[in-house]
Design a protein around this motif. Structure first.
Motif, PDB file in Angstrom:
ATOM      1  N   GLY A  46       0.593  -1.250  -0.009  1.00 16.15           N
ATOM      2  CA  GLY A  46       0.033  -0.121   0.069  1.00 16.15           C
ATOM      3  C   GLY A  46       1.012   1.314   0.000  1.00 16.15           C
ATOM      4  N   ILE A  47       2.143   0.866   0.243  1.00 14.84           N
ATOM      5  CA  ILE A  47       3.130   2.286   0.468  1.00 14.84           C
ATOM      6  C   ILE A  47       3.981   2.099  -0.791  1.00 14.84           C
ATOM      7  N   ASP A  48       4.172   2.965  -1.585  1.00 11.38           N
ATOM      8  CA  ASP A  48       5.115   3.099  -2.711  1.00 11.38           C
ATOM      9  C   ASP A  48       6.382   4.066  -2.251  1.00 11.38           C
ATOM     10  N   TYR A  49       7.618   3.705  -2.887  1.00 12.37           N
ATOM     11  CA  TYR A  49       8.605   4.599  -2.694  1.00 12.37           C
ATOM     12  C   TYR A  49       9.126   5.034  -3.823  1.00 12.37           C
ATOM     13  N   TYR A  50       9.072   6.510  -4.109  1.00 10.91           N
ATOM     14  CA  TYR A  50       9.793   7.019  -5.329  1.00 10.91           C
ATOM     15  C   TYR A  50      11.021   7.644  -4.910  1.00 10.91           C
ATOM     16  N   CYS A  51      12.026   7.399  -5.854  1.00 13.82           N
ATOM     17  CA  CYS A  51      13.554   7.872  -5.624  1.00 13.82           C
ATOM     18  C   CYS A  51      13.162   9.556  -5.971  1.00 13.82           C
TER      19      CYS A  51
END
Ligand SMILES: [Zn+2]
Length: 105
Positions: free
Chosen positions: A76-81
């Protein structure tokens, strides 16, 4: 030898003891062909039970591993560079190697 190996060996010894006890009891109580049959009748369900319990344990572990997100972080949590905007769940960006990232849902 670590603790889980010791536990595994102990449970193996316990099971060998159980099988041996059944074998001795069956050969004491019954004549050869019957004791042999009783032995199989007792050991096969026990083996199936152990296999099922083992698979359940493995399956349960795998399930909880994926439920908690495992190595890819919570679901449910995405990480973006921050550097290049690539969506990833690793410590460092697989695209540019930057360790700076922001979380987004
Ligand atoms: Zn990047």
């Amino acid at each position: 030898m670590n603790d889980s190996t010791k536990r595994f060996l102990t449970s193996q010894l316990v099971w060998i003891g159980i099988y041996f006890g059944i074998a001795v009891a069956a050969s004491f109580l019954l004549q050869f062909p019957y004791s042999f049959l009783v032995l199989f009748a007792a050991i096969i369900p026990l083996s199936l039970y152990r296999r099922r319990r083992y698979l359940k344990k493995m399956g349960g572990g795998e399930d909880s591993f994926f439920r908690s997100g495992g190595m890819f972080g919570p679901k449910g949590i995405d990480y973006y560079c921050i550097n290049c905007g690539t969506k990833h769940h690793q410590i460092a960006c697989p695209n540019c190697g930057s360790k700076m990232k922001k979380a987004g849902f």
